[in-house]
Write a protein that holds these residues in place. Structure first.
Motif, PDB file in Angstrom:
ATOM      1  N   LEU A 116      39.351   8.289 -56.156  1.00 30.36           N
ATOM      2  CA  LEU A 116      38.664   9.156 -57.200  1.00 30.36           C
ATOM      3  C   LEU A 116      37.205   9.119 -56.832  1.00 30.36           C
ATOM      4  O   LEU A 116      36.612   9.961 -56.453  1.00 30.36           O
ATOM      5  CB  LEU A 116      38.803   8.854 -58.556  1.00 30.36           C
ATOM      6  N   ARG A 117      36.721   7.948 -56.520  1.00 27.42           N
ATOM      7  CA  ARG A 117      35.230   7.655 -56.117  1.00 27.42           C
ATOM      8  C   ARG A 117      34.974   8.426 -54.822  1.00 27.42           C
ATOM      9  O   ARG A 117      33.948   8.713 -54.327  1.00 27.42           O
ATOM     10  CB  ARG A 117      34.940   6.386 -56.319  1.00 27.42           C
ATOM     11  N   GLU A 118      36.130   8.125 -53.847  1.00 33.01           N
ATOM     12  CA  GLU A 118      35.832   8.949 -52.687  1.00 33.01           C
ATOM     13  C   GLU A 118      35.843  10.446 -52.697  1.00 33.01           C
ATOM     14  O   GLU A 118      35.273  11.226 -51.826  1.00 33.01           O
ATOM     15  CB  GLU A 118      37.094   8.702 -51.707  1.00 33.01           C
ATOM     16  N   ILE A 119      36.556  10.913 -53.553  1.00 32.45           N
ATOM     17  CA  ILE A 119      36.678  12.668 -53.877  1.00 32.45           C
ATOM     18  C   ILE A 119      35.529  12.912 -54.762  1.00 32.45           C
ATOM     19  O   ILE A 119      34.824  14.137 -54.347  1.00 32.45           O
ATOM     20  CB  ILE A 119      37.928  12.897 -54.302  1.00 32.45           C
ATOM     21  N   SER A 120      35.177  12.430 -55.859  1.00 36.48           N
ATOM     22  CA  SER A 120      34.202  12.881 -56.904  1.00 36.48           C
ATOM     23  C   SER A 120      32.846  12.049 -57.009  1.00 36.48           C
ATOM     24  O   SER A 120      33.092  10.754 -57.469  1.00 36.48           O
ATOM     25  CB  SER A 120      34.905  13.106 -58.168  1.00 36.48           C
ATOM     26  N   PRO A 121      31.774  12.523 -56.716  1.00 35.21           N
ATOM     27  CA  PRO A 121      30.541  11.478 -56.907  1.00 35.21           C
ATOM     28  C   PRO A 121      30.416  11.381 -58.455  1.00 35.21           C
ATOM     29  O   PRO A 121      29.492  10.480 -58.711  1.00 35.21           O
ATOM     30  CB  PRO A 121      29.674  12.668 -56.299  1.00 35.21           C
ATOM     31  N   ILE A 122      30.962  12.037 -59.372  1.00 38.31           N
ATOM     32  CA  ILE A 122      30.805  11.936 -60.543  1.00 38.31           C
ATOM     33  C   ILE A 122      31.887  10.884 -61.380  1.00 38.31           C
ATOM     34  O   ILE A 122      31.799  10.646 -62.627  1.00 38.31           O
ATOM     35  CB  ILE A 122      30.549  13.124 -61.546  1.00 38.31           C
ATOM     36  N   HIS A 123      32.713  10.523 -60.558  1.00 36.88           N
ATOM     37  CA  HIS A 123      33.586   9.534 -60.980  1.00 36.88           C
ATOM     38  C   HIS A 123      34.702  10.035 -62.017  1.00 36.88           C
ATOM     39  O   HIS A 123      34.834   8.985 -63.121  1.00 36.88           O
ATOM     40  CB  HIS A 123      33.229   8.032 -61.154  1.00 36.88           C
ATOM     41  N   LYS A 124      35.260  10.987 -62.264  1.00 41.02           N
ATOM     42  CA  LYS A 124      35.969  11.392 -63.494  1.00 41.02           C
ATOM     43  C   LYS A 124      37.010  12.572 -63.063  1.00 41.02           C
ATOM     44  O   LYS A 124      36.704  13.336 -62.109  1.00 41.02           O
ATOM     45  CB  LYS A 124      34.923  11.964 -64.684  1.00 41.02           C
ATOM     46  N   VAL A 125      37.712  12.481 -63.906  1.00 38.31           N
ATOM     47  CA  VAL A 125      38.849  13.569 -63.821  1.00 38.31           C
ATOM     48  C   VAL A 125      38.624  14.409 -64.854  1.00 38.31           C
ATOM     49  O   VAL A 125      38.101  14.178 -66.045  1.00 38.31           O
ATOM     50  CB  VAL A 125      40.306  13.107 -63.883  1.00 38.31           C
ATOM     51  N   PRO A 126      39.209  15.960 -64.776  1.00 42.33           N
ATOM     52  CA  PRO A 126      39.577  16.261 -63.409  1.00 42.33           C
ATOM     53  C   PRO A 126      38.774  16.533 -62.307  1.00 42.33           C
ATOM     54  O   PRO A 126      37.517  16.768 -62.624  1.00 42.33           O
ATOM     55  CB  PRO A 126      40.526  17.792 -63.971  1.00 42.33           C
ATOM     56  N   VAL A 127      39.378  16.403 -61.146  1.00 40.37           N
ATOM     57  CA  VAL A 127      38.710  17.018 -59.947  1.00 40.37           C
ATOM     58  C   VAL A 127      39.751  17.669 -59.092  1.00 40.37           C
ATOM     59  O   VAL A 127      41.044  17.202 -59.259  1.00 40.37           O
ATOM     60  CB  VAL A 127      38.154  15.830 -59.173  1.00 40.37           C
ATOM     61  N   ALA A 128      39.526  18.810 -58.748  1.00 40.54           N
ATOM     62  CA  ALA A 128      40.399  19.721 -57.785  1.00 40.54           C
ATOM     63  C   ALA A 128      39.882  19.752 -56.522  1.00 40.54           C
ATOM     64  O   ALA A 128      38.610  20.031 -56.299  1.00 40.54           O
ATOM     65  CB  ALA A 128      40.801  20.782 -58.430  1.00 40.54           C
ATOM     66  N   VAL A 129      40.594  19.719 -55.406  1.00 38.82           N
ATOM     67  CA  VAL A 129      40.279  20.305 -54.085  1.00 38.82           C
ATOM     68  C   VAL A 129      41.246  21.543 -53.938  1.00 38.82           C
ATOM     69  O   VAL A 129      42.584  21.314 -53.920  1.00 38.82           O
ATOM     70  CB  VAL A 129      40.530  19.182 -52.906  1.00 38.82           C
ATOM     71  N   VAL A 130      40.394  22.777 -53.891  1.00 38.46           N
ATOM     72  CA  VAL A 130      41.170  24.013 -53.964  1.00 38.46           C
ATOM     73  C   VAL A 130      40.461  24.690 -52.909  1.00 38.46           C
ATOM     74  O   VAL A 130      39.092  25.137 -52.912  1.00 38.46           O
ATOM     75  CB  VAL A 130      40.803  24.702 -55.257  1.00 38.46           C
ATOM     76  N   ASP A 131      41.161  25.166 -51.838  1.00 34.35           N
ATOM     77  CA  ASP A 131      40.904  26.149 -50.627  1.00 34.35           C
ATOM     78  C   ASP A 131      39.609  25.369 -49.810  1.00 34.35           C
ATOM     79  O   ASP A 131      38.547  25.854 -49.525  1.00 34.35           O
ATOM     80  CB  ASP A 131      40.177  27.340 -50.998  1.00 34.35           C
ATOM     81  N   GLY A 132      39.660  23.952 -49.969  1.00 33.96           N
ATOM     82  CA  GLY A 132      38.807  23.126 -48.973  1.00 33.96           C
ATOM     83  C   GLY A 132      37.437  22.857 -50.066  1.00 33.96           C
ATOM     84  O   GLY A 132      36.608  22.274 -49.145  1.00 33.96           O
ATOM     85  N   ARG A 133      37.404  23.432 -51.015  1.00 29.89           N
ATOM     86  CA  ARG A 133      36.171  23.040 -51.931  1.00 29.89           C
ATOM     87  C   ARG A 133      36.618  22.087 -52.957  1.00 29.89           C
ATOM     88  O   ARG A 133      37.551  22.368 -53.692  1.00 29.89           O
ATOM     89  CB  ARG A 133      36.129  24.537 -52.463  1.00 29.89           C
TER      90      ARG A 133
END
Length: 157
Positions: A2-19
């Motif tokens: 999660l920390r690799e994907i989201s700098p705010i370290h919380k869910v939810p986080v989504a990777v959609v269309d490369g964003r």
């Protein structure tokens, strides 16, 4: 991960269309903007419904903060901070309860209903708030309880 994907370290986080999108509200906005509402009812009054979702998010945020503190072993119960957070959630649910009476709120399944029911289910799952006290919201929740997308994703103890 999660920390690799989201700098705010919380869910939810989504990777959609490369964003990468870091918040549920932003994820929802992206999805309905790029994909439409699908089976959700589009808002009748976007600003009113946005206010309701913001209120639900506010109540949930207060209870999540308390959940994290308790989980981390902080003796928060009985503190002025905890009291304010619970009172904030109670005030928001009181307002939402008054919104239910005499309105079309809940007659179609839209983002407000999804936000409210998912939040109440999380509160029950994590035992962060006595949702059984929210008697005005119980019929709305019961009405949508068996919706396949909700039933399939409801948290279980």
């Amino acid at each position: 991960k999660l920390r690799e994907i989201s700098p705010i370290h919380k869910v939810p986080v989504a990777v959609v269309d490369g964003r990468t999108i870091y918040d549920s509200r932003a994820i929802i906005d992206w999805l309905v903007t790029t994909r439409g509402y699908g089976t959700f009812a589009p808002p009748i009054d976007r600003w009113r419904e946005g206010n309701l979702v913001n209120a639900i998010d506010g109540a949930l945020d207060s209870l999540i903060q308390l959940f994290y503190l308790r989980r981390d072993g902080v003796a928060v119960d009985g503190s002025a901070y905890a009291t304010r957070q619970v009172e904030r959630a109670e005030a928001i649910f009181g307002q939402l309860s008054s919104e239910v009476r005499g309105t079309t709120f809940g007659t179609a399944f839209g983002l407000v209903e999804l936000s409210l029911i998912a939040s109440l289910d999380w509160m029950d799952f994590r035992k962060t708030f006595p949702t059984e006290k929210l008697t005005a919201l119980a019929p709305l929740r019961a009405h949508w309880r068996d919706r396949p997308s909700l039933a399939a994703t409801r948290p279980h103890a």
